[in-house]
Scaffold this motif. Structure first.
Motif, PDB file in Angstrom:
ATOM      1  N   GLY A  34       0.827  -1.199   0.000  1.00  9.30           N
ATOM      2  CA  GLY A  34       0.000   0.000   0.000  1.00  9.30           C
ATOM      3  C   GLY A  34       0.860   1.248   0.000  1.00  9.30           C
ATOM      4  N   ASN A  35       0.551   2.162   0.910  1.00  6.94           N
ATOM      5  CA  ASN A  35       1.326   3.395   0.994  1.00  6.94           C
ATOM      6  C   ASN A  35       2.364   3.331   2.114  1.00  6.94           C
ATOM      7  OD1 ASN A  35      -0.378   3.520   3.152  1.00  6.94           O
ATOM      8  ND2 ASN A  35      -1.165   5.565   2.715  1.00  6.94           N
ATOM      9  N   GLY A  36       2.702   2.110   2.528  1.00  7.46           N
ATOM     10  CA  GLY A  36       3.705   1.921   3.568  1.00  7.46           C
ATOM     11  C   GLY A  36       5.112   2.170   3.057  1.00  7.46           C
ATOM     12  N   PRO A  37       6.066   2.135   3.965  1.00  6.07           N
ATOM     13  CA  PRO A  37       7.458   2.359   3.562  1.00  6.07           C
ATOM     14  C   PRO A  37       7.993   1.179   2.749  1.00  6.07           C
ATOM     15  CG  PRO A  37       7.357   1.651   5.840  1.00  6.07           C
ATOM     16  CD  PRO A  37       5.940   1.852   5.390  1.00  6.07           C
ATOM     17  N   VAL A  38       9.000   1.440   1.954  1.00  2.60           N
ATOM     18  CA  VAL A  38       9.671   0.382   1.198  1.00  2.60           C
ATOM     19  C   VAL A  38      10.481  -0.450   2.191  1.00  2.60           C
ATOM     20  CG1 VAL A  38      11.374  -0.122  -0.586  1.00  2.60           C
ATOM     21  CG2 VAL A  38       9.779   1.789  -0.885  1.00  2.60           C
ATOM     22  N   LEU A  39      10.313  -1.752   2.124  1.00  4.85           N
ATOM     23  CA  LEU A  39      11.096  -2.672   2.947  1.00  4.85           C
ATOM     24  C   LEU A  39      12.191  -3.230   2.050  1.00  4.85           C
ATOM     25  CD1 LEU A  39       8.107  -4.560   4.615  1.00  4.85           C
ATOM     26  CD2 LEU A  39       9.397  -2.612   5.541  1.00  4.85           C
ATOM     27  N   GLU A  40      13.429  -2.973   2.399  1.00  2.00           N
ATOM     28  CA  GLU A  40      14.548  -3.386   1.552  1.00  2.00           C
ATOM     29  C   GLU A  40      15.355  -4.479   2.217  1.00  2.00           C
ATOM     30  OE1 GLU A  40      16.755  -0.315  -0.496  1.00  2.00           O
ATOM     31  OE2 GLU A  40      15.238   1.152   0.110  1.00  2.00           O
ATOM     32  N   GLY A  41      15.573  -5.559   1.485  1.00  2.00           N
ATOM     33  CA  GLY A  41      16.333  -6.697   1.980  1.00  2.00           C
ATOM     34  C   GLY A  41      15.416  -7.773   2.536  1.00  2.00           C
ATOM     35  N   ARG A  42      15.856  -8.996   2.403  1.00  2.00           N
ATOM     36  CA  ARG A  42      15.060 -10.149   2.812  1.00  2.00           C
ATOM     37  C   ARG A  42      14.649 -10.069   4.290  1.00  2.00           C
ATOM     38  NH1 ARG A  42      17.469 -15.781   1.075  1.00  2.00           N
ATOM     39  NH2 ARG A  42      16.802 -15.088  -0.977  1.00  2.00           N
ATOM     40  N   GLU A  43      15.561  -9.641   5.161  1.00  2.00           N
ATOM     41  CA  GLU A  43      15.240  -9.546   6.595  1.00  2.00           C
ATOM     42  C   GLU A  43      14.150  -8.518   6.856  1.00  2.00           C
ATOM     43  OE1 GLU A  43      18.824  -8.923   8.823  1.00  2.00           O
ATOM     44  OE2 GLU A  43      19.642 -10.878   8.271  1.00  2.00           O
ATOM     45  N   ALA A  44      14.204  -7.381   6.174  1.00  2.00           N
ATOM     46  CA  ALA A  44      13.180  -6.351   6.336  1.00  2.00           C
ATOM     47  C   ALA A  44      11.834  -6.836   5.806  1.00  2.00           C
ATOM     48  CB  ALA A  44      13.600  -5.060   5.640  1.00  2.00           C
ATOM     49  N   VAL A  45      11.852  -7.555   4.695  1.00  2.00           N
ATOM     50  CA  VAL A  45      10.613  -8.113   4.141  1.00  2.00           C
ATOM     51  C   VAL A  45       9.993  -9.068   5.155  1.00  2.00           C
ATOM     52  CG1 VAL A  45       9.642  -9.601   2.339  1.00  2.00           C
ATOM     53  CG2 VAL A  45      11.294  -7.814   1.726  1.00  2.00           C
ATOM     54  N   GLU A  46      10.803  -9.935   5.732  1.00  2.00           N
ATOM     55  CA  GLU A  46      10.286 -10.882   6.726  1.00  2.00           C
ATOM     56  C   GLU A  46       9.746 -10.153   7.949  1.00  2.00           C
ATOM     57  OE1 GLU A  46      11.571 -14.783   9.360  1.00  2.00           O
ATOM     58  OE2 GLU A  46      12.950 -14.052   7.826  1.00  2.00           O
ATOM     59  N   ALA A  47      10.480  -9.191   8.472  1.00  2.00           N
ATOM     60  CA  ALA A  47      10.032  -8.457   9.657  1.00  2.00           C
ATOM     61  C   ALA A  47       8.731  -7.703   9.381  1.00  2.00           C
ATOM     62  CB  ALA A  47      11.121  -7.495  10.116  1.00  2.00           C
ATOM     63  N   GLY A  48       8.628  -7.091   8.208  1.00  2.00           N
ATOM     64  CA  GLY A  48       7.413  -6.363   7.857  1.00  2.00           C
ATOM     65  C   GLY A  48       6.202  -7.268   7.741  1.00  2.00           C
TER      66      GLY A  48
END
Length: 119
Positions: A34-48
């Motif tokens: 949606g309008n959320g922040p960009v999650l960069e990197g596999r770890e950030a994707v998982e945490a998000g």
């Protein structure tokens, strides 16, 4: 017919498996919900996704249409979210991703208005 990657993406999401979902991404892959922040990197994707999945009891993606053009995939969906109070809310969603040379997702975007789910 649904492509193998599309099936894997929505199986991981429908089973609330953040690790499996993130594992479909390149190490430097990124996603935006949606309008959320960009999650960069596999770890950030998982945490998000852990954070988002934690707000729900479940979800189910019904694929309406899928278009695969080269390395790009566009999927139109109806997603039914099961809230923590047990109520189900269905909304239209479009997911778009690009696969890199590794065969993993480089960029993933989800377009939806999630407000009705939490209203």
């Amino acid at each position: 017919m649904t492509s193998a990657l599309t099936a894997a993406v929505f199986h991981a999401v429908d089973t609330l498996d953040s690790k499996a979902f993130a594992g479909l991404f390149a190490h430097d892959g990124k996603t935006t919900f949606g309008n959320g922040p960009v999650l960069e990197g596999r770890e950030a994707v998982e945490a998000g996704t852990v954070g988002f999945f934690g707000m729900l009891s479940g979800m189910h993606h019904e694929i309406v249409h899928e278009w695969v053009v080269g390395n790009d995939t566009i999927v139109e969906l109806v997603v039914t979210y099961t809230r923590k109070d047990g109520r189900e809310v269905s909304i239209p969603v479009v997911s778009i991703w690009t696969v890199g040379d590794s065969g993993l997702i480089d960029s993933y975007r989800v377009f939806f208005d999630v407000a009705p789910v939490f209203a």
